[in-house]
Motif scaffolding. Structure first.
Motif, PDB file in Angstrom:
ATOM      1  N   GLU A 160       0.839  -1.187   0.000  1.00 26.88           N
ATOM      2  CA  GLU A 160       0.000   0.000   0.000  1.00 26.88           C
ATOM      3  C   GLU A 160       0.881   1.247   0.000  1.00 26.88           C
ATOM      4  OE1 GLU A 160      -2.687  -0.256   3.278  1.00 26.88           O
ATOM      5  OE2 GLU A 160      -3.688  -2.030   2.473  1.00 26.88           O
ATOM      6  N   SER A 161       0.277   2.385  -0.230  1.00 26.80           N
ATOM      7  CA  SER A 161       1.010   3.656  -0.217  1.00 26.80           C
ATOM      8  C   SER A 161       1.407   4.018   1.202  1.00 26.80           C
ATOM      9  CB  SER A 161       0.143   4.768  -0.793  1.00 26.80           C
ATOM     10  OG  SER A 161      -0.180   4.498  -2.129  1.00 26.80           O
ATOM     11  N   SER A 212       0.140  -2.097   4.979  1.00 25.59           N
ATOM     12  CA  SER A 212       0.484  -3.429   4.491  1.00 25.59           C
ATOM     13  C   SER A 212       1.679  -3.327   3.551  1.00 25.59           C
ATOM     14  CB  SER A 212      -0.696  -4.047   3.747  1.00 25.59           C
ATOM     15  OG  SER A 212      -0.287  -5.241   3.104  1.00 25.59           O
ATOM     16  N   PRO A 255       3.549   1.987   5.113  1.00 28.66           N
ATOM     17  CA  PRO A 255       2.171   1.625   4.757  1.00 28.66           C
ATOM     18  C   PRO A 255       1.588   0.617   5.751  1.00 28.66           C
ATOM     19  CG  PRO A 255       3.720   0.595   3.253  1.00 28.66           C
ATOM     20  CD  PRO A 255       4.511   1.511   4.133  1.00 28.66           C
TER      21      PRO A 255
END
Length: 109
Positions: A22-23, A48, A46
């Motif tokens: 993720e970002s 994740s 992030p």
């Protein structure tokens, strides 16, 4: 719905496929007071990582609205082995200073 023996499915466990991370979270940009040629970028990891170590973050910026000439810089994480530097030195004998071949052995501990 049948009278046969129960079978255990194979494989007995399944790993989910790797996903894109993720970002970064809580991204903030601020002025680096006293320095006209830099900015301060702050962010958290992030939520994740997609199941794999994150090796680097890429920051891109462009002073133009069309984003034609972005300025790009990669910031490598400690988990990225790219930070390892190797230096190999060679030397020549008195035979004109020409190295015509050779070998070396590298042992990592």
């Amino acid at each position: 719905h049948g009278l046969s023996q129960r079978l255990i499915p194979l494989p007995s466990s399944v790993s989910p496929p790797l996903q894109a991370p993720e970002s970064p979270q809580h991204v903030a940009l601020s002025v680096n007071t006293g320095f006209s040629d830099s900015l301060i970028v702050d962010f958290d990891a992030p939520a994740s990582d997609g199941g794999s170590d994150i090796l680097f973050y890429r920051v891109e910026l462009d002073p133009t609205p069309s984003f034609d000439y972005p300025i790009v810089e990669d910031f490598h994480c400690p988990s990225n082995n790219r930070r390892t530097e190797w230096q190999i030195e060679t030397s020549a004998d008195d035979n004109g200073g020409v190295i015509s071949g050779g070998s070396f052995q590298l042992e990592l501990e």
